[in-house]
Design an enzyme around this catalytic site. Structure first.
Site, PDB file in Angstrom:
ATOM      1  N   SER A 152      -1.874 -73.039  67.830  1.00  0.00           N
ATOM      2  CA  SER A 152      -3.102 -73.198  68.618  1.00  0.00           C
ATOM      3  C   SER A 152      -3.917 -71.922  68.634  1.00  0.00           C
ATOM      4  CB  SER A 152      -2.702 -73.570  70.049  1.00  0.00           C
ATOM      5  OG  SER A 152      -3.789 -73.392  70.910  1.00  0.00           O
ATOM      6  N   TYR A 186       1.242 -72.118  78.182  1.00  0.00           N
ATOM      7  CA  TYR A 186       1.104 -73.004  76.998  1.00  0.00           C
ATOM      8  C   TYR A 186       0.885 -72.148  75.752  1.00  0.00           C
ATOM      9  CZ  TYR A 186      -1.379 -75.485  73.418  1.00  0.00           C
ATOM     10  OH  TYR A 186      -1.784 -75.958  72.198  1.00  0.00           O
ATOM     11  N   LYS A 192       3.346 -71.212  72.192  1.00  0.00           N
ATOM     12  CA  LYS A 192       2.919 -71.292  70.781  1.00  0.00           C
ATOM     13  C   LYS A 192       3.148 -69.940  70.097  1.00  0.00           C
ATOM     14  CE  LYS A 192       1.398 -75.562  70.785  1.00  0.00           C
ATOM     15  NZ  LYS A 192       2.040 -76.615  69.970  1.00  0.00           N
TER      16      LYS A 192
HETATM   17  C1  WQD Z   1     -12.303 -76.964  76.938  1.00  0.00           C
HETATM   18  C2  WQD Z   1     -13.454 -76.403  77.751  1.00  0.00           C
HETATM   19  C3  WQD Z   1     -12.817 -75.754  79.956  1.00  0.00           C
HETATM   20  C4  WQD Z   1     -11.881 -79.864  81.267  1.00  0.00           C
HETATM   21  C5  WQD Z   1      -7.303 -76.950  74.450  1.00  0.00           C
HETATM   22  C6  WQD Z   1      -5.972 -77.592  74.619  1.00  0.00           C
HETATM   23  C7  WQD Z   1      -4.907 -76.761  74.010  1.00  0.00           C
HETATM   24  C8  WQD Z   1      -5.306 -76.288  72.641  1.00  0.00           C
HETATM   25  C9  WQD Z   1      -6.630 -75.604  72.642  1.00  0.00           C
HETATM   26  C10 WQD Z   1      -4.552 -77.488  70.713  1.00  0.00           C
HETATM   27  C11 WQD Z   1     -13.068 -75.175  78.578  1.00  0.00           C
HETATM   28  C12 WQD Z   1     -13.801 -76.920  79.996  1.00  0.00           C
HETATM   29  C13 WQD Z   1     -12.262 -78.762  80.504  1.00  0.00           C
HETATM   30  C14 WQD Z   1     -12.668 -80.240  82.390  1.00  0.00           C
HETATM   31  C15 WQD Z   1     -14.165 -78.412  81.914  1.00  0.00           C
HETATM   32  N1  WQD Z   1      -5.369 -77.412  71.764  1.00  0.00           N
HETATM   33  N2  WQD Z   1     -13.379 -78.053  80.827  1.00  0.00           N
HETATM   34  N3  WQD Z   1     -13.787 -79.486  82.671  1.00  0.00           N
HETATM   35  O1  WQD Z   1      -8.573 -75.235  77.448  1.00  0.00           O
HETATM   36  O2  WQD Z   1      -9.816 -74.870  75.283  1.00  0.00           O
HETATM   37  O3  WQD Z   1      -7.471 -75.852  75.301  1.00  0.00           O
HETATM   38  O4  WQD Z   1      -7.565 -76.572  73.152  1.00  0.00           O
HETATM   39  O5  WQD Z   1      -3.670 -76.772  70.407  1.00  0.00           O
HETATM   40  O6  WQD Z   1      -3.761 -77.587  73.897  1.00  0.00           O
HETATM   41  O7  WQD Z   1      -5.711 -77.729  76.007  1.00  0.00           O
HETATM   42  O8  WQD Z   1      -9.432 -77.188  76.093  1.00  0.00           O
HETATM   43  O9  WQD Z   1     -10.411 -79.320  76.755  1.00  0.00           O
HETATM   44  O10 WQD Z   1      -8.965 -78.087  78.435  1.00  0.00           O
HETATM   45  O11 WQD Z   1     -11.204 -77.157  77.828  1.00  0.00           O
HETATM   46  O12 WQD Z   1     -15.194 -77.758  82.189  1.00  0.00           O
HETATM   47  O13 WQD Z   1     -12.383 -81.224  83.124  1.00  0.00           O
HETATM   48  O14 WQD Z   1     -13.890 -77.392  78.667  1.00  0.00           O
HETATM   49  O15 WQD Z   1     -13.109 -74.795  80.973  1.00  0.00           O
HETATM   50  O16 WQD Z   1     -14.191 -74.306  78.606  1.00  0.00           O
HETATM   51  P1  WQD Z   1      -8.871 -75.685  76.079  1.00  0.00           P
HETATM   52  P2  WQD Z   1      -9.951 -78.028  77.324  1.00  0.00           P
END
Ligand code: WQD
Length: 322
Positions: free
Chosen positions: A108, A133, A137
């Site tokens: 990741s 998490y 990784k």
């Molecule tokens: C994305 C953006 C949040 C939810 C993910 C996976 C992780 C890895 C990397 C594969 C951020 C914002 C989110 C919400 C929001 N994937 N957000 N409201 O945290 O980058 O990590 O990708 O390996 O497993 O979790 O992804 O979708 O949680 O968040 O504002 O209800 O959306 O702050 O900027 P993240 P995410």
């Protein structure tokens, strides 16, 4: 689905802790093929070994089994460490015992911690992960490096996923997380379909163009094709290789919300709330290494992903009586 389309015979091993067995029927609807399925938790070593005892012609392993939500890992660190790391150790021990030498690991972008620069290159420093998490990784990448030192006959592809979104273009298969979605896109689609009231945008005070978090959203089908390109690379006896799988473009939370509304002509209610613990401001990939060495690039964009996710959400809501 993509493996079957290219003539592979995948065997699915899943404990169904965050997925649904009905997806096997959906794979059949799309491909006309029934895949062999084992409902096994990789923490059960003896159960897992059955897969290798019953299928002696396994050539490659693609290891995605793991918990994957940043926020959840901050409140359940021990579950994350046990589940993600122990399952990998079990898998590697059994692979080595059964002389299965090719493995692709779902790593990741979170292993880069707070990136020193964007776009992020594979040779950039990893570490300083901001959540358990991401740390699992990082630890697993280290385990793979150390195992490779004593098993140079292995071919190991470490794929650093950026943010997978979207669904198969038929809308018949996609992600259906249990409970409240931790990730952005499934939350957006559940608000759009009326299952949830309002999207909480975790902070708009980041140092980004519109203040909301910027990520590299890659269509899940492009991601799948990146795995197939990696299998071919392993079959060239590549040894241990590391690739970013992303699009090379940064998209903010609000960019994605507005793209989704425009692509699907639907409204997504949102409100700005506090930042989420463990989040970083900006993260997107340089993907030139995968392009050069795997002849792979992402072909789909966020509009494709918004359309495919919406098609899947509508299908799932209509057919999910539970
Ligand atoms: C994305 C953006 C949040 C939810 C993910 C996976 C992780 C890895 C990397 C594969 C951020 C914002 C989110 C919400 C929001 N994937 N957000 N409201 O945290 O980058 O990590 O990708 O390996 O497993 O979790 O992804 O979708 O949680 O968040 O504002 O209800 O959306 O702050 O900027 P993240 P995410």
């Amino acid at each position: 689905v993509e493996l079957i389309k290219q003539g592979y015979e995948p065997i699915v091993v899943d404990n169904l802790s965050n997925s649904k067995i009905e997806m096997l029927e959906q794979i059949f609807k799309i491909t006309g093929k029934r895949v062999k399925f084992y409902q096994i938790d990789l923490l059960e070593k003896n159960e897992l070994e059955k897969v290798f005892l019953e299928n002696e012609n396994i050539e490659d392993v693609i290891h995605f089994a793991g918990s994957k939500a940043v926020g959840e890992s901050c409140v359940k660190p021990l579950m994350y460490y046990e589940n993600n790391i122990m399952s990998t150790i079990n898998l590697l021990n059994i692979m080595i015992k059964h002389k299965v030498k090719n493995i692709i690991f779902s790593s990741s972008a979170t292993v880069y911690g707070t990136p020193k620069r964007v776009p992020i290159f594979e040779e950039d420093p990893i570490g300083g992960t901001t959540n358990p998490y991401g740390t699992t990784k990082l630890i697993i990448e280290g385990i793979l490096q150390d195992v490779y030192k004593v098993h140079p006959e292995m071919n190991i592809a470490i794929l650093r996923y950026f943010n997978p979104i979207g669904a198969n273009e038929t809308g018949l298969i996609g992600e259906a997380p249990n409970g409240i979605p931790n990730n952005l896109m499934p939350y957006i689609t559940q608000v759009a379909v009326g299952q949830r009231e309002c999207l909480s945008v975790f902070g708009n005070d980041y140092d980004t163009p519109d203040g909301t978090g910027v990520r590299d959203y890659i269509h899940v089908v492009d991601l799948a094709l990146g795995h197939i390109a990696s299998i071919k690379k392993l079959h060239e006896n590549s040894g241990l290789v590391v690739y970013n799988l992303g699009t090379g473009k940064g998209t903010s939370v609000l960019d994605l919300v507005f793209a989704f509304e425009k692509a699907n002509n639907v409204k997504v209610n949102y409100k700005i709330v506090d930042r989420r613990q463990g989040d970083i401001a900006t993260c997107y990939a340089d993907c030139s290494k995968a392009k050069k060495e795997l002849s792979w690039t992402a072909k789909r964009d966020i509009v494709d992903a918004c359309r495919d996710s919406w098609k899947w959400q509508q299908y799932y809501t209509k057919n999910n009586t539970k």
